[in-house]
Design a protein around this motif. Structure first.
Motif, PDB file in Angstrom:
ATOM      1  N   ALA A  58       1.110  -0.783   0.261  1.00  0.00           N
ATOM      2  CA  ALA A  58       0.041   0.107  -0.104  1.00  0.00           C
ATOM      3  C   ALA A  58       0.641   0.906  -0.091  1.00  0.00           C
ATOM      4  O   ALA A  58       2.094   0.736  -0.163  1.00  0.00           O
ATOM      5  CB  ALA A  58      -0.731  -0.260   1.475  1.00  0.00           C
ATOM      6  N   SER A  59       0.804   2.359  -0.304  1.00  0.00           N
ATOM      7  CA  SER A  59       1.256   3.542  -0.157  1.00  0.00           C
ATOM      8  C   SER A  59       0.090   4.862   0.229  1.00  0.00           C
ATOM      9  O   SER A  59      -0.720   5.163  -0.176  1.00  0.00           O
ATOM     10  CB  SER A  59       1.030   4.310  -1.767  1.00  0.00           C
ATOM     11  N   PRO A  60       0.044   4.623   1.752  1.00  0.00           N
ATOM     12  CA  PRO A  60      -0.433   5.524   2.198  1.00  0.00           C
ATOM     13  C   PRO A  60       0.273   6.848   2.668  1.00  0.00           C
ATOM     14  O   PRO A  60      -1.078   8.184   2.975  1.00  0.00           O
ATOM     15  CB  PRO A  60       0.125   5.450   3.612  1.00  0.00           C
ATOM     16  N   ASP A  61       1.115   7.084   1.928  1.00  0.00           N
ATOM     17  CA  ASP A  61       1.050   9.511   1.142  1.00  0.00           C
ATOM     18  C   ASP A  61       2.069   8.632   0.067  1.00  0.00           C
ATOM     19  O   ASP A  61       2.742   7.712   0.061  1.00  0.00           O
ATOM     20  CB  ASP A  61       1.777   9.799   2.302  1.00  0.00           C
ATOM     21  N   PRO A  62       2.028   9.756  -1.119  1.00  0.00           N
ATOM     22  CA  PRO A  62       3.594   9.765  -1.791  1.00  0.00           C
ATOM     23  C   PRO A  62       5.092   9.189  -2.414  1.00  0.00           C
ATOM     24  O   PRO A  62       5.207   9.031  -2.710  1.00  0.00           O
ATOM     25  CB  PRO A  62       3.373  10.922  -2.256  1.00  0.00           C
ATOM     26  N   ARG A  63       4.981   9.303  -0.684  1.00  0.00           N
ATOM     27  CA  ARG A  63       6.646   8.849  -0.337  1.00  0.00           C
ATOM     28  C   ARG A  63       7.131   7.887   0.601  1.00  0.00           C
ATOM     29  O   ARG A  63       7.645   7.510   0.356  1.00  0.00           O
ATOM     30  CB  ARG A  63       7.183   9.927   0.547  1.00  0.00           C
ATOM     31  N   THR A  64       5.646   6.451   1.193  1.00  0.00           N
ATOM     32  CA  THR A  64       5.879   5.820   1.272  1.00  0.00           C
ATOM     33  C   THR A  64       5.260   4.550   0.884  1.00  0.00           C
ATOM     34  O   THR A  64       4.218   4.816   0.344  1.00  0.00           O
ATOM     35  CB  THR A  64       5.574   6.228   2.522  1.00  0.00           C
ATOM     36  N   LEU A  65       5.584   3.472   0.452  1.00  0.00           N
ATOM     37  CA  LEU A  65       5.282   2.458   0.494  1.00  0.00           C
ATOM     38  C   LEU A  65       4.928   1.953   2.019  1.00  0.00           C
ATOM     39  O   LEU A  65       6.047   1.784   2.861  1.00  0.00           O
ATOM     40  CB  LEU A  65       6.153   1.396  -0.675  1.00  0.00           C
ATOM     41  N   LEU A  66       4.342   0.841   2.114  1.00  0.00           N
ATOM     42  CA  LEU A  66       3.738  -0.214   3.426  1.00  0.00           C
ATOM     43  C   LEU A  66       3.143  -1.733   2.828  1.00  0.00           C
ATOM     44  O   LEU A  66       2.721  -1.466   1.713  1.00  0.00           O
ATOM     45  CB  LEU A  66       2.507   0.314   4.257  1.00  0.00           C
TER      46      LEU A  66
END
Length: 185
Positions: A58-66
């Motif tokens: 998932a991508s909770p925000d434009p600069r992070t992958l979870l």
């Protein structure tokens, strides 16, 4: 008869261009995108497995992958695979999931990414030239076996060189576009 042989080699060259295009797609300009994980294989019970097959991304925000594995035992393997990859991002493991924080692109990082895509581009060109070499060898064998004439061989060499040049130019266009994308973000 030669046309049928050309098609085989042209298909191979197209596949080489498509492979480079996929590699370019995995290079992201400072934005978190799950496709950067496409080439990373995790050792999952002794089998190399793509991350997307053993975890939710998932991508909770434009600069992070979870990355959240469905099987908690895969967490360490995912972390190790990311560290060993050429991604250049240190995974943060919280015991349940892994966070990948994509840094704001610095000028230095942009230049590294440009070097990386140039390497992919050169690899694609080498693959295309290898296909041309294989094709020429096949046509020379056909000529020795008297399946084609010497004139047909010369024509085939010329056509293969044009095909090679066209596909290499296509790679250069893709490279220019990707370089502009990386340097402008």
């Amino acid at each position: 008869m030669l046309k049928e042989h050309y098609k085989v080699y042209e298909e191979k060259m197209k596949k080489s261009v498509e492979a480079v295009e996929r590699d370019f797609g995995a290079v992201r300009a400072g934005r978190a995108n799950a496709s950067v994980l496409n080439r990373i294989q995790v050792d999952y019970y002794g089998t190399p497995t793509p991350i997307q097959q053993i975890a939710a991304v998932a991508s909770p925000d434009p600069r992070t992958l979870l990355i959240t594995p469905w099987d908690a035992s895969a967490l360490k393997g995912i972390e190790k695979a990311i560290q060993e990859s050429d991604l250049g991002i240190n995974p943060q493991n919280d015991g349940k999931s892994i966070r990948l924080a994509f840094p704001q692109l610095t000028e230095e990082r942009r230049k590294e990414l440009v070097k990386q895509i140039r390497k992919y581009n050169e690899g694609g060109k080498v693959a295309i030239r290898n296909i041309r070499r294989d094709a020429l060898e096949a046509f020379k064998k056909m000529q020795k076996a008297s399946e084609i004439t010497e004139d047909e061989l010369k024509l085939a060499e010329k056509d293969l060189q044009k095909m090679t040049d066209d596909h290499c130019k296509e790679l250069d266009k893709l490279l220019d576009t990707k370089e502009k994308e990386l340097m402008s973000v």
